[in-house]
Design an enzyme around this catalytic site. Sequence first.
Site, PDB file in Angstrom:
ATOM      1  N   CYS A 261       4.179  26.017 -70.004  1.00  0.00           N
ATOM      2  CA  CYS A 261       5.056  26.014 -68.922  1.00  0.00           C
ATOM      3  C   CYS A 261       5.315  24.407 -68.833  1.00  0.00           C
ATOM      4  O   CYS A 261       6.777  24.028 -68.911  1.00  0.00           O
ATOM      5  CB  CYS A 261       4.881  26.555 -67.612  1.00  0.00           C
ATOM      6  SG  CYS A 261       4.713  28.342 -67.696  1.00  0.00           S
ATOM      7  N   LYS A 264       6.812  22.409 -71.751  1.00  0.00           N
ATOM      8  CA  LYS A 264       8.225  22.789 -72.266  1.00  0.00           C
ATOM      9  C   LYS A 264       9.258  22.783 -71.419  1.00  0.00           C
ATOM     10  O   LYS A 264      10.414  22.385 -71.375  1.00  0.00           O
ATOM     11  CB  LYS A 264       7.930  24.316 -72.913  1.00  0.00           C
ATOM     12  CG  LYS A 264       8.661  25.338 -71.983  1.00  0.00           C
ATOM     13  CD  LYS A 264       8.559  26.905 -72.603  1.00  0.00           C
ATOM     14  CE  LYS A 264       8.374  27.684 -71.544  1.00  0.00           C
ATOM     15  NZ  LYS A 264       9.432  27.743 -70.665  1.00  0.00           N
TER      16      LYS A 264
HETATM   17  P1  NAD Z   1       4.816  35.342 -73.385  1.00  0.00           P
HETATM   18  O1  NAD Z   1       5.197  34.737 -74.770  1.00  0.00           O
HETATM   19  O2  NAD Z   1       3.642  35.644 -72.813  1.00  0.00           O
HETATM   20  O3  NAD Z   1       5.622  36.761 -73.368  1.00  0.00           O
HETATM   21  C1  NAD Z   1       6.740  36.753 -74.011  1.00  0.00           C
HETATM   22  C2  NAD Z   1       7.053  38.382 -74.492  1.00  0.00           C
HETATM   23  O4  NAD Z   1       8.195  38.342 -74.942  1.00  0.00           O
HETATM   24  C3  NAD Z   1       6.226  38.417 -75.749  1.00  0.00           C
HETATM   25  O5  NAD Z   1       5.388  39.750 -75.649  1.00  0.00           O
HETATM   26  C4  NAD Z   1       7.401  38.809 -76.974  1.00  0.00           C
HETATM   27  O6  NAD Z   1       6.767  39.820 -77.685  1.00  0.00           O
HETATM   28  C5  NAD Z   1       8.158  39.411 -76.105  1.00  0.00           C
HETATM   29  N1  NAD Z   1       9.525  39.445 -76.540  1.00  0.00           N
HETATM   30  C6  NAD Z   1      10.224  38.233 -77.212  1.00  0.00           C
HETATM   31  N2  NAD Z   1      11.351  38.472 -77.859  1.00  0.00           N
HETATM   32  C7  NAD Z   1      11.749  40.085 -77.442  1.00  0.00           C
HETATM   33  C8  NAD Z   1      12.799  40.870 -77.266  1.00  0.00           C
HETATM   34  N3  NAD Z   1      13.739  40.281 -77.962  1.00  0.00           N
HETATM   35  N4  NAD Z   1      12.509  41.902 -76.899  1.00  0.00           N
HETATM   36  C9  NAD Z   1      11.367  42.215 -76.083  1.00  0.00           C
HETATM   37  N5  NAD Z   1      10.380  41.668 -75.910  1.00  0.00           N
HETATM   38  C10 NAD Z   1      10.419  40.225 -76.577  1.00  0.00           C
HETATM   39  O7  NAD Z   1       5.659  34.391 -72.275  1.00  0.00           O
HETATM   40  P2  NAD Z   1       5.439  34.284 -70.869  1.00  0.00           P
HETATM   41  O8  NAD Z   1       3.926  33.325 -70.917  1.00  0.00           O
HETATM   42  O9  NAD Z   1       5.317  35.595 -70.190  1.00  0.00           O
HETATM   43  O10 NAD Z   1       6.605  33.462 -70.288  1.00  0.00           O
HETATM   44  C11 NAD Z   1       7.726  34.430 -70.123  1.00  0.00           C
HETATM   45  C12 NAD Z   1       8.896  33.429 -69.495  1.00  0.00           C
HETATM   46  O11 NAD Z   1       8.465  33.155 -68.222  1.00  0.00           O
HETATM   47  C13 NAD Z   1       8.991  32.039 -69.998  1.00  0.00           C
HETATM   48  O12 NAD Z   1      10.281  31.716 -69.883  1.00  0.00           O
HETATM   49  C14 NAD Z   1       8.231  31.134 -69.249  1.00  0.00           C
HETATM   50  O13 NAD Z   1       8.662  29.743 -69.184  1.00  0.00           O
HETATM   51  C15 NAD Z   1       8.164  31.795 -67.963  1.00  0.00           C
HETATM   52  N6  NAD Z   1       7.056  31.799 -67.012  1.00  0.00           N
HETATM   53  C16 NAD Z   1       5.946  31.649 -67.498  1.00  0.00           C
HETATM   54  C17 NAD Z   1       4.764  31.622 -66.714  1.00  0.00           C
HETATM   55  C18 NAD Z   1       3.208  31.580 -67.313  1.00  0.00           C
HETATM   56  O14 NAD Z   1       2.199  31.156 -66.545  1.00  0.00           O
HETATM   57  N7  NAD Z   1       3.101  31.959 -68.414  1.00  0.00           N
HETATM   58  C19 NAD Z   1       4.869  31.324 -65.279  1.00  0.00           C
HETATM   59  C20 NAD Z   1       6.169  31.404 -64.943  1.00  0.00           C
HETATM   60  C21 NAD Z   1       7.149  31.614 -65.611  1.00  0.00           C
END
Ligand code: NAD
Length: 432
Positions: A261, A264
Amino acid sequence: MNLAVVGTGYVGLVAGACFAESGNDVICVDSDSQKVESLEKGEVPIYEPGLPEIVERNVREGRLTFTTDLDAAVRKSFVVFIAVGTPPGSDGAPDLAAVRAVAEAIGKAMDQFKVVVMKSTVPVGTGELVADIIRAHTDKPFDMISNPEFLKEGAAVEDFMKPDRIVIGAEDERAAAIVRELYAPFTRTGSPAILTDIRTAEMIKYASNAYLATRITFMNEFANLCEKVGADVDSVRKGMGLDKRIGSAFLFAGVGFGGSCFPKDIEALIATGRRNDYPLRLLEAVMEVNAQQRIRFLSKVLSYFGDVEGRQFAVWGLSFKPRTDDMRAAPSIDIINGLLSRGARISAYDPEAMSEAERIFGDAISLSRNNYECLSGADALLLLTEWQVFRNPNFDRMKADMRTPIVFDGRNVYDPAQMRQMGFTYFGIGRS
Ligand code: NAD
């Protein structure tokens, strides 16, 4: 309520499981069929304390299901969350390909009114972009909401269940009320909901992460100066943190921030600034200082040993922070690669990130079964993640196992005076 969560990663899986835990019927959608298959078998693909139990219970009781079929999930749901990844693109701005693809698929699948909620972290203006994409593929009505997520990996379930605040960006009060109702079970102890417009909600998320990353970097900058002038950054941290206007969180000096996070999101903000003819010089400096921080740590090791070719280093901690197996942008990767490229050998241990480390390093490093095993014959120990289990080790055993008792403590976990008293050569961060 019937919900779909599209994207079953750290955010989507936690949100889906927690919404199911509060009685909703949740379909988690992911395009990764292997992930969906293992979740259907009850295998949670990430390490997140408390999550497997909630997933298992809600799957067993029929409130939580997993699928790759986005169309069907959207049709069965009243509220559709988007929680797909938004990785950095080539110019620093997030790559919104997954967000766009999901928006298009939602538009095509719409059969009646839906509330579409953006949970992924997306640049200001994306809510409108997503609404436009959906509208281009359906004539059914829908409301667009921005509901950024603030959970911390390692405490994600707790953060989701007991949030500091909920941010709801909406153009329509009725849709905002629906999302607010979904969060009501988690805000009963008084956590406020901030109701605002979509652009402001998107900005709140970025501003929060940028501020936290800046605090860490501010302290790292002071740590480096402390080393030059002979002050102790840990006492500086305590002395500052007691000021109520400052507070004590996120003031720990170390090898810099990593994870999926902060780096990026700050790059994304910098790109937003550039596109809007307002360069964010403060955040550019944060990224620069943070990138240097891991290099400074590596330089400390290199300048102590001179030549590290053939030397053996033990590494404790690989994940970008404790209580997670996530190694995205982890300082450990650059530090280990820096040593490997100079001919050093590495044996490493992390309580949860071993599979991830194997995926990243293959057989370039050896992975140990516990923290003591990797010390055997080591010229020095590098502590890179402050897991609880490293805080109070058996120092006599460490000394006996290591070839030379040298510790580079990248997280200021140990007391320098005590370490020296016990016969270690000790290097912390900003604690000369
Ligand atoms: P991640 O990479 O763990 O999970 C994303 C998921 O989306 C993956 O399982 C992937 O296979 C799936 N995906 C991708 N394209 C897809 C599609 N077209 N259809 C269906 N599924 C699809 O990501 P994350 O860490 O959960 O982060 C997700 C969002 O939340 C990001 O924008 C991130 O910045 C934000 N975020 C993350 C956190 C954190 O701590 N990880 C905290 C707050 C916000």
